[in-house]
Design a protein around this motif. Sequence first.
Motif, PDB file in Angstrom:
ATOM      1  N   GLY A 158       0.722  -1.293   0.237  1.00  0.00           N
ATOM      2  CA  GLY A 158      -0.182  -0.071  -0.515  1.00  0.00           C
ATOM      3  C   GLY A 158       1.187   0.837   0.351  1.00  0.00           C
ATOM      4  N   ASP A 159       1.883   1.085   0.379  1.00  0.00           N
ATOM      5  CA  ASP A 159       3.345   2.077   0.449  1.00  0.00           C
ATOM      6  C   ASP A 159       3.905   3.001  -0.608  1.00  0.00           C
ATOM      7  N   VAL A 160       3.262   1.869  -1.943  1.00  0.00           N
ATOM      8  CA  VAL A 160       4.236   1.921  -2.845  1.00  0.00           C
ATOM      9  C   VAL A 160       3.918   2.564  -3.802  1.00  0.00           C
ATOM     10  N   SER A 161       3.848   3.276  -4.786  1.00  0.00           N
ATOM     11  CA  SER A 161       3.027   4.610  -5.894  1.00  0.00           C
ATOM     12  C   SER A 161       3.527   3.255  -6.623  1.00  0.00           C
ATOM     13  N   PRO A 162       2.615   2.375  -8.034  1.00  0.00           N
ATOM     14  CA  PRO A 162       3.149   1.641  -8.857  1.00  0.00           C
ATOM     15  C   PRO A 162       4.127   2.137  -9.888  1.00  0.00           C
ATOM     16  N   VAL A 163       4.399   1.815 -10.764  1.00  0.00           N
ATOM     17  CA  VAL A 163       4.879   2.840 -12.317  1.00  0.00           C
ATOM     18  C   VAL A 163       3.933   2.051 -13.235  1.00  0.00           C
ATOM     19  N   ARG A 164       3.266   2.549 -13.937  1.00  0.00           N
ATOM     20  CA  ARG A 164       2.048   1.967 -14.601  1.00  0.00           C
ATOM     21  C   ARG A 164       3.014   1.856 -16.222  1.00  0.00           C
ATOM     22  N   LEU A 165       2.801   0.482 -16.156  1.00  0.00           N
ATOM     23  CA  LEU A 165       3.230  -0.346 -17.481  1.00  0.00           C
ATOM     24  C   LEU A 165       2.226  -0.735 -18.788  1.00  0.00           C
ATOM     25  N   ASN A 166       1.423  -1.432 -18.427  1.00  0.00           N
ATOM     26  CA  ASN A 166       0.618  -1.440 -19.405  1.00  0.00           C
ATOM     27  C   ASN A 166      -1.082  -0.647 -19.105  1.00  0.00           C
ATOM     28  N   THR A 167      -0.479   0.394 -19.760  1.00  0.00           N
ATOM     29  CA  THR A 167      -1.242   0.918 -19.954  1.00  0.00           C
ATOM     30  C   THR A 167      -1.634   1.900 -20.473  1.00  0.00           C
ATOM     31  N   ASN A 168      -2.651   2.568 -21.051  1.00  0.00           N
ATOM     32  CA  ASN A 168      -2.948   3.211 -21.938  1.00  0.00           C
ATOM     33  C   ASN A 168      -3.585   4.937 -21.536  1.00  0.00           C
ATOM     34  N   GLY A 169      -2.831   5.088 -20.840  1.00  0.00           N
ATOM     35  CA  GLY A 169      -2.972   6.043 -19.831  1.00  0.00           C
ATOM     36  C   GLY A 169      -4.001   6.413 -19.027  1.00  0.00           C
ATOM     37  N   ILE A 170      -4.893   5.606 -19.150  1.00  0.00           N
ATOM     38  CA  ILE A 170      -6.880   5.864 -19.570  1.00  0.00           C
ATOM     39  C   ILE A 170      -7.671   5.223 -18.318  1.00  0.00           C
ATOM     40  N   SER A 171      -6.528   3.750 -18.475  1.00  0.00           N
ATOM     41  CA  SER A 171      -7.113   3.377 -17.872  1.00  0.00           C
ATOM     42  C   SER A 171      -6.131   2.114 -16.918  1.00  0.00           C
ATOM     43  N   ALA A 172      -6.069   2.286 -15.294  1.00  0.00           N
ATOM     44  CA  ALA A 172      -5.288   1.735 -14.494  1.00  0.00           C
ATOM     45  C   ALA A 172      -5.552   0.566 -13.604  1.00  0.00           C
ATOM     46  N   TYR A 173      -5.023  -0.147 -12.916  1.00  0.00           N
ATOM     47  CA  TYR A 173      -5.743  -1.246 -12.179  1.00  0.00           C
ATOM     48  C   TYR A 173      -5.219  -0.892 -10.333  1.00  0.00           C
ATOM     49  N   VAL A 174      -5.544  -1.353  -9.623  1.00  0.00           N
ATOM     50  CA  VAL A 174      -5.658  -0.423  -8.153  1.00  0.00           C
ATOM     51  C   VAL A 174      -6.058  -1.222  -7.358  1.00  0.00           C
ATOM     52  N   SER A 175      -4.497  -2.307  -7.020  1.00  0.00           N
ATOM     53  CA  SER A 175      -4.786  -3.567  -6.062  1.00  0.00           C
ATOM     54  C   SER A 175      -5.202  -3.357  -4.930  1.00  0.00           C
ATOM     55  N   ILE A 176      -6.615  -4.118  -4.183  1.00  0.00           N
ATOM     56  CA  ILE A 176      -7.069  -3.743  -2.456  1.00  0.00           C
ATOM     57  C   ILE A 176      -6.945  -4.705  -1.681  1.00  0.00           C
ATOM     58  N   THR A 177      -7.027  -6.114  -1.976  1.00  0.00           N
ATOM     59  CA  THR A 177      -6.045  -7.143  -1.187  1.00  0.00           C
ATOM     60  C   THR A 177      -5.929  -8.212  -2.176  1.00  0.00           C
ATOM     61  N   ARG A 178      -5.046  -9.049  -1.112  1.00  0.00           N
ATOM     62  CA  ARG A 178      -4.015  -9.961  -1.346  1.00  0.00           C
ATOM     63  C   ARG A 178      -4.486 -11.583  -0.783  1.00  0.00           C
ATOM     64  N   GLY A 179      -3.576 -12.043  -1.262  1.00  0.00           N
ATOM     65  CA  GLY A 179      -4.411 -13.321  -1.090  1.00  0.00           C
ATOM     66  C   GLY A 179      -5.129 -14.046  -1.159  1.00  0.00           C
ATOM     67  N   CYS A 180      -6.026 -15.464  -1.036  1.00  0.00           N
ATOM     68  CA  CYS A 180      -7.058 -16.280  -0.940  1.00  0.00           C
ATOM     69  C   CYS A 180      -7.214 -17.105   0.202  1.00  0.00           C
ATOM     70  N   ASP A 181      -8.006 -16.718   1.237  1.00  0.00           N
ATOM     71  CA  ASP A 181      -8.464 -18.281   2.131  1.00  0.00           C
ATOM     72  C   ASP A 181      -9.571 -19.495   1.489  1.00  0.00           C
ATOM     73  N   ASN A 182     -10.336 -18.833   0.345  1.00  0.00           N
ATOM     74  CA  ASN A 182     -11.516 -20.074   0.144  1.00  0.00           C
ATOM     75  C   ASN A 182     -11.093 -21.086   0.382  1.00  0.00           C
ATOM     76  N   MET A 183      -9.589 -21.230  -0.252  1.00  0.00           N
ATOM     77  CA  MET A 183      -9.271 -23.244  -1.082  1.00  0.00           C
ATOM     78  C   MET A 183      -9.942 -24.047  -1.445  1.00  0.00           C
ATOM     79  N   CYS A 184     -10.781 -23.032  -2.999  1.00  0.00           N
ATOM     80  CA  CYS A 184     -11.086 -24.664  -3.113  1.00  0.00           C
ATOM     81  C   CYS A 184     -10.138 -25.052  -3.811  1.00  0.00           C
ATOM     82  N   THR A 185     -10.895 -26.760  -4.309  1.00  0.00           N
ATOM     83  CA  THR A 185      -9.989 -27.562  -4.397  1.00  0.00           C
ATOM     84  C   THR A 185      -9.052 -27.758  -5.168  1.00  0.00           C
ATOM     85  N   PHE A 186      -8.913 -26.876  -6.892  1.00  0.00           N
ATOM     86  CA  PHE A 186      -8.728 -27.266  -7.811  1.00  0.00           C
ATOM     87  C   PHE A 186      -6.960 -25.948  -7.930  1.00  0.00           C
ATOM     88  N   CYS A 187      -7.150 -25.157  -7.109  1.00  0.00           N
ATOM     89  CA  CYS A 187      -6.397 -23.452  -7.002  1.00  0.00           C
ATOM     90  C   CYS A 187      -5.249 -23.610  -6.339  1.00  0.00           C
TER      91      CYS A 187
END
Length: 479
Positions: A158-187
Amino acid sequence: MAEEKVIDEAVQGNSLALENKKDNTRKLYIESYGCAMNFSDSEIVASILAKEGFNTTQVLEDADLVLVNTCSIREKAELTIRKRLEKFNAVKRTRPHLKVGVLGCMAERLKSQFLEEEKIVDMVVGPDAYKDLPNLIKEIDEGRNAINVILSKDETYGDVSPVRLNTNGISAYVSITRGCDNMCTFCVVPFTRGRERSREPQSILEEVNDLWNKGYKEITLLGQNVDSYLWYGGGLKKDFGEATEMQKATAVNFATLLEMTAIAQPEMRIRFSTSNPQDLTLDVVKTMAKYNNICNHIHLPVQSGSNRILKAMNRLHTREEYFTLIDNIRKIIPDCAISQDMIAGFPTETEEDHKDTLSLLEYVKYDFGYMYSYSERPGTMAARKLEDDVPEADKKRRLAEIIASQREHSGYRLQQRLGKIDEVLIEGESKRSTAHWRGRNSQNAVIVFPKEDSKMGQFVHVKVEDCTTGTLLGSIVKN
Ligand code: SF4
C-alpha cells in the motif's frame, strides 16, 4: 481469478518514458503472465527498482536485468514460462552480465527447485517478497543465486506508488487485497499468494486521486476475491474475530470501500475484479446501482453447474443459491453484465454433471467467460485426493460445448444492446481502422465507432447500431 494472457508491453513506451528517472543507469526488462494481479504487481516491482537505479525498458536486448512475473494457474502457463526462459539464453550470450529473475506464483510454488531446473535463473522471488529485491539484487550482482519466497501476513504494498507499465494512460489497476482463504480444491493461488489481507482504505483513495490527477479515467479495484475485502486496522482477514469492538465497529468492507471510491472521484469510472459467489453481498450490488460511475459488470466465476462437483471443488454455494444471486443482481441492476470462469472435466465429472453446467449457462446467459479444461495443480487438495480421471477426449469435447454455448449467449447479450445509447470511454484506435475508435461501455463490451471530433480518454455517448460476434458497432450521438 484465473486468466492466461500475454500483453506485449512495447506499445506502452510513451507512458514509461514519463516514469523513468534521468539518473538511473541500469535497465530493467519485465514480462508479466497470468492474471491482472501479476500485471499490477509488476508495476510495484518497477517502482521498487526505480529507487534502486533501474529504469524500465521495453527492449530486451538493452536489459541488465530481466524479470519474468510467472503464472501457475495451469500446467500450460508454466510450460509457457519455461519456453520463454530458453529465449533468454541467446540474449545472455551477447550480454554475459545479464541477470534473470522469476517472480510470481510459479516462483512461489517451485521455490529453490526453479534454480535447480532452470540454470539461466539467478533469482527467485515470491509475490510477497518484492520489497526484498534491493537486497536480492546485491546478492546476484556478487555472483550468488538469491531467493525469497516468504509469504506475508500483512504485506499489501500500500505504500508503494506503482510505475504504470501496461497502460494507455486511461485505465489502471488498483490492488486492494492480496491472497485468498477460500481453498477451492483445484486452485494453487492460496499456496502461492498466501492468506487474505486487505489494504488500508486511505492509501487506496490516495492512489485513485493520484491517477485522476494524472489524467486516468478508469480504475479496476483488484484482488483474487475483492468481496472478501475487510480493513480493520491491518492483519489477516481470518483473525478478524480477535479484533477489538472498536476495530469491528469501524471496519471497512467492500461495499463501503466501493462507495468511498465512487464519492472520492465521481467522474472516474470504477470497475472491480474478481468476485466470488459465496462472498458477494447485495450491499455491493446496491452500491453499484447507487453510483453511475460504478460500472454495471460483475465477473462472477462459478467453475461448474453441478452441485456434486461444486462440493468437490469446495465452492461454498449450490447452483440454486447461485441462481438466486443472479436473479437478485438482475432485479437490482437489470442491464448488469455478468461474466464467468468455468472448468470442464474436473475429477469424477460425469456427463450428467456436464449437462448441469450447460443448463446453468443456459439459465444465466453470461455476457462472456473464461473457460478451461481441468489442469491438476501439484499441492492442491484435488491433486492430493482426487484422480484426474476424466479422459482428455471428454474434457476437450465438454470444453468445446461450453465454449459454443457461451459464444451463442455472448451474441445474444450483444444483440440486446442494439438501439441503446451507451456511455463509452475511448481507449484507443480500432484494430481494423484508424478512422475508428474503440472503447468499452459500462457492461465491459467493446464498441467500435467513427472518430468524428472526439479524443482518446473522452467519455462519449454512442448509439449501438449493429454487432459482430464479439464487438458492438455504433456512432457517436451529440448531447
Ligand atoms: S476464490 Fe478459489 S479459485 Fe479464486 S483464487 Fe481463491 S481459491 Fe483460487
